[in-house]
Each structure stands twice: as C-alpha cells, then as structure tokens.
Write an enzyme that holds these catalytic residues in place. Structure first.
Site, PDB file in Angstrom:
ATOM      1  CD  GLN A 161      -2.549   1.602   0.068  1.00 23.32           C
ATOM      2  OE1 GLN A 161      -3.153   0.729  -0.544  1.00 23.32           O
ATOM      3  NE2 GLN A 161      -2.511   2.853  -0.345  1.00 23.32           N
ATOM      4  CD  GLN A 191      -3.843   7.531  -1.899  1.00 22.82           C
ATOM      5  OE1 GLN A 191      -4.661   6.702  -1.529  1.00 22.82           O
ATOM      6  NE2 GLN A 191      -4.165   8.512  -2.721  1.00 22.82           N
ATOM      7  N   PRO A 202      -6.087  -1.943   4.451  1.00 27.63           N
ATOM      8  CG  PRO A 202      -4.378  -0.335   4.328  1.00 27.63           C
ATOM      9  CD  PRO A 202      -4.703  -1.758   3.973  1.00 27.63           C
ATOM     10  N   GLY A 241     -10.997   0.816   1.808  1.00 25.38           N
ATOM     11  CA  GLY A 241     -12.062   0.154   1.064  1.00 25.38           C
ATOM     12  C   GLY A 241     -11.541  -0.315  -0.279  1.00 25.38           C
ATOM     13  N   GLY A 242     -10.836   0.597  -0.945  1.00 21.63           N
ATOM     14  CA  GLY A 242     -10.224   0.262  -2.224  1.00 21.63           C
ATOM     15  C   GLY A 242      -9.051   1.179  -2.482  1.00 21.63           C
ATOM     16  CG  MET A 243      -4.523   1.924  -3.519  1.00 24.94           C
ATOM     17  SD  MET A 243      -4.701   3.638  -2.979  1.00 24.94           S
ATOM     18  CE  MET A 243      -3.794   4.487  -4.286  1.00 24.94           C
ATOM     19  CG  ASP A 295      -2.180   8.475   5.854  1.00 21.77           C
ATOM     20  OD1 ASP A 295      -2.108   8.638   4.624  1.00 21.77           O
ATOM     21  OD2 ASP A 295      -1.919   7.398   6.420  1.00 21.77           O
ATOM     22  CE1 TYR A 302     -12.098   9.239  -0.498  1.00 22.31           C
ATOM     23  CE2 TYR A 302     -10.843  10.558   1.070  1.00 22.31           C
ATOM     24  CZ  TYR A 302     -10.955   9.444   0.259  1.00 22.31           C
ATOM     25  OH  TYR A 302      -9.930   8.541   0.195  1.00 22.31           O
ATOM     26  NE  ARG A 311     -13.737   0.224   3.928  1.00 18.12           N
ATOM     27  CZ  ARG A 311     -14.847   0.222   3.191  1.00 18.12           C
ATOM     28  NH1 ARG A 311     -15.647  -0.841   3.205  1.00 18.12           N
ATOM     29  NH2 ARG A 311     -15.156   1.256   2.419  1.00 18.12           N
TER      30      ARG A 311
END
Length: 627
Positions: free
Chosen positions: A155, A157, A282, A284-286, A391, A399, A571
């Site tokens: 991961q 990002q 970690p 929902g989606g990447m 982060d 969002y 998650r």
C-alpha cells in the site's frame, strides 16, 4: 509535469553554430515545491523504472535492483526518497558511484543522494526491504480466506512507496515501469500493470506499465489467487473460495466502465480488474491503475456496496489520469472522484440510489466538520500539510466537501455545461498533475467566465467550513426510513414488512439516526427483530457496533462480536469508527485490551492511526542499519 524549451536560445545556437562549438540546449523543468519528498525534480528526475526483485516469504524481505532512466538539468546529483531500506550499492550508467543517506525523519525517511554528471542517463540501486518497511504487509496462511498459503500486498499511498522501493516519491513525478518479480512456486504475482491471468510454473512474472503514473500507484500483490473475467477488459482476482462470490458481486464492472466513458471520455488504461485482498487491507479500495485493490468487506451478496468499485473506477480519470500535484491538493483527487462515483451510480442504478449515497456523504461531512471545529483550517479544501502526515488530509473534507463543491457547481451552471467542462478538463490534462491554483484558473476561464457565471470558488477552496450556497441533497426513501424510526421510538413497535426491501444505505441511515435518548430495551427490541449484532453486511455491522457503544448495550453477546470484528477486519475507516466510539464513551481500557490482540492483524496505515487515537505505544523492533 511541464517541460518548456528555451526557443530563443535554440535559434541563437543555430545562428552561431558555425562560429562556436555546439552547446547542448538547456532544458527547464518546472515542478512545484513538494513538502513530502526530498526529490529535487527541477534538477533531475526519474522517467522509467525497471524493477528486478525477489519476494521471500521466509525472511519477509523483498530484495533486488531498481534501475531508473533519468532526465537531468545539468545537475551533479539526483535525490530519491528512502525509508527503512537497506541500500547496498548504487551505479550510474553501469559504473559504481557515490551515494549518501541523509538524516532520518520519522515521517519522510531519508534523502538518498546519488552522484551523477550532466550526461548520466541511468542509475541503478541494489537494496532490500527491512522489518520496518511500512508499505508491505506479510500475512500468514491463517490470515487469508483459504488459509492455505501466505499473502503479501503493498500500500503506497500516500508516501509509503519509498519504504519498499527507493524512488522519487512525489505525486507530481510520473514514470513508466516494467518489472521482473520472482515469488515462491505455486503463488501468483500481480501489479498495477499488464497482468497474468494464470500462475507460472517457475514463479517468475513480468510486468509492464506503459502509461506514466506517480510512485504511489506502483503496487504488488502475491498470493494463491485466481482470475475470472467479466468482459474482455474487466475481471476479478480472488482466492479460490471467494472467486465466484466476488465475480457475482462485481458483475456490473463492464457496465460501470461503459457508463464512465459515456460521461467523461475513453478509459485510458485498457484493462480494469479488481483483486479482493485479505481483510487486513486498510482501505475500502485503492485505485492502482489496471488493478484496483479492494477489501472483502464490500462483498455483501447483493451488490449494495459496489459503489466502492465505481469510486475506484472513477479514479482512472480523477487521480490516475489527472493527479494532485502535492498532497495539499488531495481534494482534486477525491472530491472529483466522489462526484464521478455518484454520476456512475445514477447512470446504472437510478437517481434515488445516487441521492441516498450523496446524502450519506453529506452526513459524513457534517460529522467531520463537528470533529474539526477546533481546527478550522483543517476544513479547507486546499491544505497546508507541511510537517504533517498526508494521511491527516485524507478525510471527509477532501472527499465530501470536495464533492459538495462540485455538485453545487453543477447545479449552478447546469449539468450539460458542467459535463462538457469536466470531459475537456480530463482530456486537456491527461497524464499530468494539477495544483489547486492551476485548476482554479482553468475553472474560471473555461466554465465560469465562458458561461458568464458568478460563483464563489475561492471561498469554497480557501475558506473553512461550507459556504451558504450549497447544493441541498434530499432522499424520499430516507424520509420514509426516518418516519419508520420515529414511529418505533414512539410505540416501541416496528413492522418488518416495511423494511424487507431496504438497501444497505437505508439500513445505515436508520441505525445512524438513533437518538441519544434511545433506551437499551429499544436496542434489544431492534436487535431481536433484525439480528443486527450478527449482521453479515460489514457496513451495517460497523454502524450498529458504534451505536451499541454509544448506548451501552450488551445484549446478544455483542461485546464478543465487536471484538471479533475488530480482530478480523483491518479496514481503517471501520475500526477507527468503533475505536472512536470506545474512546468517546470512556472505555479506552476496554479498547486497548482488544487492540493489543487485533493490532498484529492490521496494516501499518491502520495501526498508526489507532496508535495515535488510543495513545498506544508499540514495542520498537530492533532497527536494521542502513549501509
């Protein structure tokens, strides 16, 4: 990325070439200042990566060589980002060269400075990952769905790619890549690139990503999974026991791609696949290009949570095609993507479904604004994250305020004009990066002034909170949900027949709106009627367990179910929501007891967040020295 050539200087060179020796034309590269990377790309930057690595599950180490093609603006050095890596050797154009690692920063790692000359075309770095590498999660067989083979995923990002590859880890630096990856026989490797559909006999895999992408989108997963196509350009990877369920859940993927293309232009990445990872993933989606990484928590059995797939698909335009230049501009990735997600969902499932999702988004924003009331600067779209973890900006402001800004714009100028603007925006800036300031100029010139529209875009972007001119989002179905909840609170009775056609969104809205005055007897009645404690939909579980903690409800063995949920699901959004509820209700000691058990199952992204939330200090592993 902008590259501008000095045309007048070139003409002068041609005019005087007979009288003087030819001099190489100076090349000027223009990048903005980047607070989260040591790279100095205006001096020298990477353009292509050839990665040759071996994945060792016994030692939990990735080792190999990263070779870079570079562009140089007459610099004697190139600087990369490195964090907790064992750097063994560096060459420039095949010859050993000097390199140094600078002072360590807990967040950013170390600058890796490599000596070059103005003619250097390529550098190569031999390295190994260490136990402190944050991007990697090594999983034992029992932590997977099939429980037969180990699993690895990355991961990257926001700034974690530097922990498994030495690289210029800034979103504004785009590169192509190819890779050779050796894994144990019997396992498959996939990347954010052109991917295999079957296992190889020797565990050797070869990858190519021909479109330039930022470093945070370089991704790798290794495990015992299989592929099943949905269409010629869409399909899913999953462990064998989950493959059919995942395929059924995501069977609308081709329709989603077609709907997205109808809105904002051709899909630029050829293939759109999804791999469902173990539950410790970690996010929902990447949106890794060509291969979205997804959590198994969205496999609900009724496609009710597949808006996540629409969201990651939308990133193929907003984020992957046009990328935030720095993490201060993160809203440019996520606000656009939430807007695009809603439009895809509306196209496929109707306006009512999209409005329910949009209203939940609006409620999430209200919660975030309330939590950030003492730090109003954190509610601006354009952030200042210097010295902070990127982060910190990955929340509902980027969002959901970003989405509300764009939806308000759409309602102000009209959907047809806004769609034409966005389609042109993605086309004009494809495979490039975008700052907030550049976007604002483009917006004013190509939408607002062009259509003689007055709009307070600066206030939306640079001021805290939400301006008064905001789109009003309503849902008739949610009004029905609220009425049924009110009837229950008045009579303690509820008609199950009225709820049998409810979607996940309606259930979430119902549970999230429990008032503080709800009694434990009423919680018990609802739990008996609908069996929320044993729900199989993870979203419903999350919001129910939060309310359980808010109302001090202990029926139906729910405390044990919460612990089970927190020790099996990684998650971040879900576990953070529940741990926040523990803290809010003065149960930190109970939370810590669970967290000590669950933390080994979490990726570092989730663990770092919960560490800070609960004040947990993990034991520091012995540091591996960097040579």
């Amino acid at each position: 990325m902008k590259i501008s050539n000095s045309i007048p200087y070139l003409i002068l060179l041609i005019m005087t070439s007979c009288a003087q020796p030819k001099v190489a034309e100076p090349v000027v590269y223009t990048y903005v200042e980047e607070p989260h990377s040591y790279a100095k790309p205006n001096n020298a930057f990477i353009t292509h990566l050839n990665l040759d690595i071996t994945v060792n599950f016994e030692t939990e180490v990735i080792s190999g060589k990263a070779t870079y093609d570079i562009k140089n603006n007459n610099s004697t050095q190139i600087i990369l980002d490195s964090k907790n890596l064992d750097i063994e050797a560096v060459t420039a154009d095949g010859k050993e060269t000097e390199f140094s690692l600078g002072a360590k920063d807990k967040l950013l790692g170390q600058p890796l400075t490599v000596t070059i000359d103005k003619n250097t075309k390529q550098i190569a770095i031999v390295y190994k990952t260490t136990k402190a590498t944050e991007a990697l999660q090594w999983l034992k067989a029992q932590q997977t769905a099939d429980k037969t083979h180990p699993f690895l995923f990355t991961q990257g990002q926001a700034i974690l790619t530097r922990t498994w590859i030495p690289i210029q880890d800034s979103p504004q630096i785009r590169l192509t890549y190819d890779a050779n990856v050796k894994v144990p026989k019997g396992l498959m490797a996939v990347m954010s690139a052109e991917n295999p559909k079957e296992k190889t006999e020797d565990g050797q895999y070869h990858f190519k990503m021909k479109q330039p992408i930022p470093a945070y989108l370089i991704a790798l997963a290794v495990g015992n999974f299989e592929y099943k196509a949905i269409s010629d350009r869409t399909g899913v990877y999953a462990e064998k026991s989950m493959l059919t369920k995942v395929h059924d859940e995501f069977s609308d993927m081709e329709n989603m791609v077609s709907a997205a293309e109808a809105l904002y232009g051709d899909y630029a990445w050829e293939q759109f696949d999804v791999i469902v990872l173990p539950p410790s993933f970690p996010f929902g989606g990447m949106e890794n290009p060509r291969l979205t990484f997804a959590t198994p928590t969205v496999i609900a059995g009724d496609k009710s949570l597949t808006s996540l797939v629409a969201h990651e698909l939308a990133h193929s335009w907003s984020g992957n095609l046009v990328t935030n230049a720095t993490w201060n501009d993160f809203w440019l990735n996520e606000g656009f993507t939430v807007y695009f997600e809603m439009r895809i969902m509306e196209a496929l499932y109707g306006k009512e479904r999209a409005d329910m999702l949009a209203l939940i988004s609006r409620q999430d924003l209200d919660e975030e604004l309330a939590q950030l009331k003492d730090t109003p600067d954190a509610t601006k779209l354009k952030l200042n994250l210097k010295g902070k973890n990127p982060d910190d900006g990955m929340n509902s402001i980027a969002y959901d305020k970003g989405y509300l800004f764009l939806r308000t714009l759409e309602e102000t100028v009209g959907r047809d004009k806004f769609d034409a603007f966005l389609k042109q925006y993605f086309k004009a800036h494809a495979f490039s990066t975008m700052t907030t300031e550049t976007f604002l100029t483009y917006l004013k010139t190509n939408l607002l002034e062009k259509n003689q529209v007055t709009f307070n875009a600066d206030e939306w972007i640079y001021q805290p909170g939400v301006p008064e001119n905001q789109a009003v989002i309503t849902s008739d179905k949610f009004k029905i949900v609220e009425h049924i909840l009110e009837e229950f609170l008045t009579t303690d009775k509820i008609d199950k027949d009225l709820t049998k056609e409810w979607t996940s969104q309606e259930w979430v809205h119902f549970i999230r709106n429990f008032p503080a005055t709800m009694t434990t007897d009423q919680m018990q009645e609802l739990d008996t009627t609908f069996n929320f404690t044993n729900a199989t939909n993870s979203y419903i579980q999350m919001v129910w367990y939060e309310q359980v903690l808010n109302h001090d409800y202990h029926g139906k063995n729910v405390d044990k179910k919460i612990e089970q949920f927190l020790t099996t699901v990684g998650r971040r959004w879900y576990v953070e929501t529940i741990f926040k509820a523990f803290k809010r209700n003065d149960r930190v000691d109970d939370a810590l007891k669970i967290y000590e058990k669950s933390r080994p199952n979490y990726h570092s992204v989730t663990a770092n967040t919960i560490d800070a939330l609960l004040g947990f200090e993990p034991e520091v592993e012995e540091e591996v020295l960097i040579k």
